[in-house]
Scaffold this active site. Structure first.
Site, PDB file in Angstrom:
ATOM      1  N   GLY A   1      14.501  12.779  -4.414  1.00  0.00           N
ATOM      2  CA  GLY A   1      14.441  12.656  -2.956  1.00  0.00           C
ATOM      3  C   GLY A   1      14.405  13.997  -2.239  1.00  0.00           C
ATOM      4  O   GLY A   1      13.575  14.222  -1.345  1.00  0.00           O
ATOM      5  N   ARG A   2      15.275  14.913  -2.637  1.00  0.00           N
ATOM      6  CA  ARG A   2      15.351  16.199  -1.912  1.00  0.00           C
ATOM      7  C   ARG A   2      14.202  17.140  -2.251  1.00  0.00           C
ATOM      8  O   ARG A   2      14.122  18.241  -1.712  1.00  0.00           O
ATOM      9  CB  ARG A   2      16.711  16.859  -2.140  1.00  0.00           C
ATOM     10  CG  ARG A   2      17.139  16.994  -3.581  1.00  0.00           C
ATOM     11  CD  ARG A   2      18.631  17.255  -3.683  1.00  0.00           C
ATOM     12  NE  ARG A   2      19.111  17.264  -5.051  1.00  0.00           N
ATOM     13  CZ  ARG A   2      19.480  16.180  -5.738  1.00  0.00           C
ATOM     14  NH1 ARG A   2      19.398  14.995  -5.176  1.00  0.00           N
ATOM     15  NH2 ARG A   2      19.932  16.281  -6.974  1.00  0.00           N
TER      16      ARG A   2
ATOM     17  N   GLU B  60      23.584  18.921  -2.774  1.00  0.00           N
ATOM     18  CA  GLU B  60      23.417  17.663  -3.510  1.00  0.00           C
ATOM     19  C   GLU B  60      23.030  17.966  -4.967  1.00  0.00           C
ATOM     20  O   GLU B  60      23.402  17.238  -5.880  1.00  0.00           O
ATOM     21  CB  GLU B  60      22.350  16.778  -2.838  1.00  0.00           C
ATOM     22  CG  GLU B  60      22.413  15.333  -3.285  1.00  0.00           C
ATOM     23  CD  GLU B  60      21.629  14.382  -2.382  1.00  0.00           C
ATOM     24  OE1 GLU B  60      22.217  13.796  -1.464  1.00  0.00           O
ATOM     25  OE2 GLU B  60      20.413  14.232  -2.604  1.00  0.00           O
TER      26      GLU B  60
ATOM     27  N   HIS C 271      25.964  35.742  17.618  1.00  0.00           N
ATOM     28  CA  HIS C 271      26.848  35.501  18.758  1.00  0.00           C
ATOM     29  C   HIS C 271      27.696  34.257  18.548  1.00  0.00           C
ATOM     30  O   HIS C 271      28.282  33.736  19.497  1.00  0.00           O
ATOM     31  CB  HIS C 271      26.011  35.360  20.031  1.00  0.00           C
ATOM     32  CG  HIS C 271      25.206  36.590  20.300  1.00  0.00           C
ATOM     33  ND1 HIS C 271      25.706  37.666  21.006  1.00  0.00           N
ATOM     34  CD2 HIS C 271      23.955  36.935  19.908  1.00  0.00           C
ATOM     35  CE1 HIS C 271      24.776  38.606  21.054  1.00  0.00           C
ATOM     36  NE2 HIS C 271      23.712  38.191  20.398  1.00  0.00           N
TER      37      HIS C 271
ATOM     38  N   LYS D 155      29.239   5.294  -0.077  1.00  0.00           N
ATOM     39  CA  LYS D 155      28.365   4.164   0.287  1.00  0.00           C
ATOM     40  C   LYS D 155      29.081   2.849  -0.005  1.00  0.00           C
ATOM     41  O   LYS D 155      29.090   1.935   0.818  1.00  0.00           O
ATOM     42  CB  LYS D 155      27.067   4.207  -0.523  1.00  0.00           C
ATOM     43  CG  LYS D 155      26.077   5.275  -0.102  1.00  0.00           C
ATOM     44  CD  LYS D 155      24.788   5.090  -0.871  1.00  0.00           C
ATOM     45  CE  LYS D 155      23.916   6.310  -0.764  1.00  0.00           C
ATOM     46  NZ  LYS D 155      22.768   6.272  -1.651  1.00  0.00           N
TER      47      LYS D 155
ATOM     48  N   LYS E 108      12.496   6.226  -0.821  1.00  0.00           N
ATOM     49  CA  LYS E 108      12.101   6.177  -2.238  1.00  0.00           C
ATOM     50  C   LYS E 108      12.591   4.871  -2.857  1.00  0.00           C
ATOM     51  O   LYS E 108      11.854   4.164  -3.518  1.00  0.00           O
ATOM     52  CB  LYS E 108      12.697   7.382  -2.961  1.00  0.00           C
ATOM     53  CG  LYS E 108      12.377   7.454  -4.410  1.00  0.00           C
ATOM     54  CD  LYS E 108      12.998   8.683  -5.043  1.00  0.00           C
ATOM     55  CE  LYS E 108      12.960   8.581  -6.551  1.00  0.00           C
ATOM     56  NZ  LYS E 108      13.696   9.657  -7.195  1.00  0.00           N
TER      57      LYS E 108
ATOM     58  N   GLU F  47      21.013   2.757   5.855  1.00  0.00           N
ATOM     59  CA  GLU F  47      20.714   3.315   7.185  1.00  0.00           C
ATOM     60  C   GLU F  47      19.239   3.116   7.525  1.00  0.00           C
ATOM     61  O   GLU F  47      18.880   2.671   8.618  1.00  0.00           O
ATOM     62  CB  GLU F  47      21.016   4.823   7.241  1.00  0.00           C
ATOM     63  CG  GLU F  47      22.476   5.198   7.169  1.00  0.00           C
ATOM     64  CD  GLU F  47      22.927   5.512   5.756  1.00  0.00           C
ATOM     65  OE1 GLU F  47      22.369   4.917   4.799  1.00  0.00           O
ATOM     66  OE2 GLU F  47      23.838   6.336   5.604  1.00  0.00           O
TER      67      GLU F  47
END
Ligand code: F6P
Length: 525
Positions: free
Chosen positions: A268-269, A354, A385, A497, A208, A214
């Protein structure tokens, strides 16, 4: 009209809920069921292909009524209406929150005097034309071969949403294989590059902001690798981008016409419904992508119009506030009984943590109550399990959502019966334990009274998946309204960051001030 800024714990409903909690906190779920044989049917909501059982929660119809009072004091209904219109919900970043417009069937959604539906439809049309030409093999790679693989390069919301959907809808996929590279971990990158042939791979850079380190470093490394295998001129046939910052994408070397725009009013999410979902449309085809949006739109309509008592995301949010603030729980689990939903929990982790991991309210004041919980989980029956021992006999109360389907996609009904029986059994064991049974061995006692909500859905389809994701999105929003926080910014990720940039600098420029940890790294890397 704007969103309420009232402190929830100063409302009269909160006070009533506190008194009500004192009366209810020691009541066992088993007693609630034995007092009311109709509890399950009365506390379940049936909607479209969904049946949601809220009865195994530690609440009563009175709790729901008190939460409705709280909702009314905090203008929840008005806030829901506003959420689908021009708003300034993300006021700390001075942005509207309008991802719901991306799947709306309305002809007009106005923002800043402009009808944004026209922009949305233009981008959808571009996605349709582009993805169909890739799938049909009309658009080819630089050596004339049809594409076989798609690599999505993005992180956070630019990765988790499309990855969840592509993997969840694997059953509906076409011949294109989709891969997701998010982490800066060079080993992860290398593992993916080893699986693909650059001649037949399409790379989708999704960011965005187009500033995320990254994503940019991964994109650059892949670009160099690609050029070393083929040529600089071939780049434009193999790289596209999705961004709200198209100039930066163009500066990176993506031709203008290969940039799919998104907008700052899409968080973004919450962005998989935008062009961020282009890898979904590639992997499962545009029609399925559209059905996903349609499913979300149906969930939007019911969220907007249903009475709060019948409103699935609203009830889910009531429960989260109830448990985290009255029972003082700090965790919530989500356990889908479907292999296809393996990526649902990581997606929800970002969505919830977030969004609602905040401690300052909408007035800029420090909150004196609990906001977002830790969301975790995994796929059933594997989870049974692995970590569920603690749910049954540990000292933490962990409200859990179970999600299952009535049908297996490949038609293996024998396995499906066992799988779903396991899910039913977990909800039952958590709620009732071994209560009422004579058990002498204390290690074998299950106290029960652990709450859960069970979602049973007819079948995993693009449409039901779209609805399911939107339901959880709306739960996030309702929690934010009730807790008086801004669920749509994420300043909390910034400090790490900044510091990482400082660490990179000092690793690159030998300095004397290394900590013991850094010293060990320097000596061994
Ligand atoms: O660092 C957090 C974050 O901003 C997320 O909210 C977002 O989903 C992710 O980074 C990726 O951001 P972008 O799409 O701008 O690269």
């Amino acid at each position: 009209m704007s969103f309420s800024r009232k402190n929830p714990i100063k409302t009269s409903a909160w006070l009533k809920l506190s008194t009500h909690f004192e009366q209810l906190k020691a009541v066992h779920l088993q007693e609630m069921f034995s007092q009311n044989s109709l509890r399950e049917s009365q506390m379940s909501v049936s909607w479209e292909d969904f049946f949601v059982d809220f009865s195994k929660n530690r609440w009563t119809s009175e709790t729901i009524e008190l939460f409705e009072e709280l909702a009314s004091e905090l203008n929840l209904k008005e806030s829901i209406a506003l959420y689908f219109k021009e708003n300034n919900l993300n006021f700390t970043e001075d942005r509207a929150v309008l991802h719901t417009a991306l799947r709306s069937t309305e002809k007009t959604v106005v923002l800043g005097g402009k009808n944004i539906v026209e922009d949305i439809n233009a981008v959808k049309h571009k996605i349709k034309l582009f993805t169909e030409s890739v799938i049909e093999g009309i658009k080819k790679g630089c050596t004339g071969k049809a594409f076989t693989d798609v690599v999505n390069i993005g992180i956070g919301g630019s990765d988790l949403g499309p990855k969840l959907v592509c993997n969840a809808l694997k059953y509906y996929k076409n011949h294109l294989n989709t891969h997701y590279i998010s982490n800066i971990d060079g080993d992860e990158l290398q593992e993916t590059l080893q699986k693909i042939n650059p001649e037949t791979t399409l790379f989708v850079i999704v960011s965005k902001s187009f500033t995320t380190s990254e994503t940019l470093q991964n994109a650059n490394t892949i670009k160099n690798w690609f050029v070393s295998q083929l040529s600089e001129q071939a780049l434009e046939q193999h790289f596209i981008a999705v961004s709200a910052n198209p100039d930066k994408a163009v500066a990176f070397g993506i031709p203008n016409e290969a940039v799919f725009p998104m907008w700052d009013w899409v968080g973004g999410r919450f962005s998989l419904w935008s062009a961020v979902g282009v890898s979904i449309a590639l992997g499962v085809g545009y029609d399925n992508y559209n059905k996903l949006l349609l499913g979300a739109q149906k969930a939007d309509e019911s969220f907007k119009n249903n009475d709060l008592k019948e409103n699935i995301p609203v009830l889910m949010a009531f429960l989260s506030v109830w448990y985290s603030n009255f029972f003082k729980t700090t965790n919530e689990a989500v356990i889908p009984y479907s292999y296809y939903l393996e990526d649902f929990v990581p997606y929800l982790e970002q969505g919830f943590m977030e969004s609602n991991g905040k401690s300052v309210d909408r007035n800029g004041e420090e909150v004196a109550y609990n906001t977002g919980s830790v969301v975790f989980g995994g796929v059933g029956s594997n989870a049974q399990h692995a970590f569920m021992q603690l749910f049954h006999q540990g000292t933490n109360l962990i409200p859990t959502d179970f999600i299952g389907f009535c049908n297996s996609l490949h038609g293996n009904s024998a396995h499906q019966d066992v799988l779903i029986s396991n899910m039913f059994a977990q909800a039952n064991a958590l709620a009732f334990g071994t209560r009422g049974k004579e058990i002498e061995n204390p290690y074998k006692v299950f106290k029960g009274n652990s709450p859960s909500t069970t979602f049973l859905i007819k079948k995993l389809t693009p449409e039901t998946l779209g609805s399911l994701i939107a339901i959880y999105e709306h739960k996030i929003f309702v929690q934010g309204i009730l807790l008086n926080i801004n669920s749509f910014d994420q300043f909390g990720v910034e400090l790490g960051k900044e510091l990482s940039r400082e660490y990179i600098n000092s690793l690159e420029n030998e300095s004397n001030g290394y900590s013991a940890l850094m010293q060990f790294y320097k000596e061994n890397n």
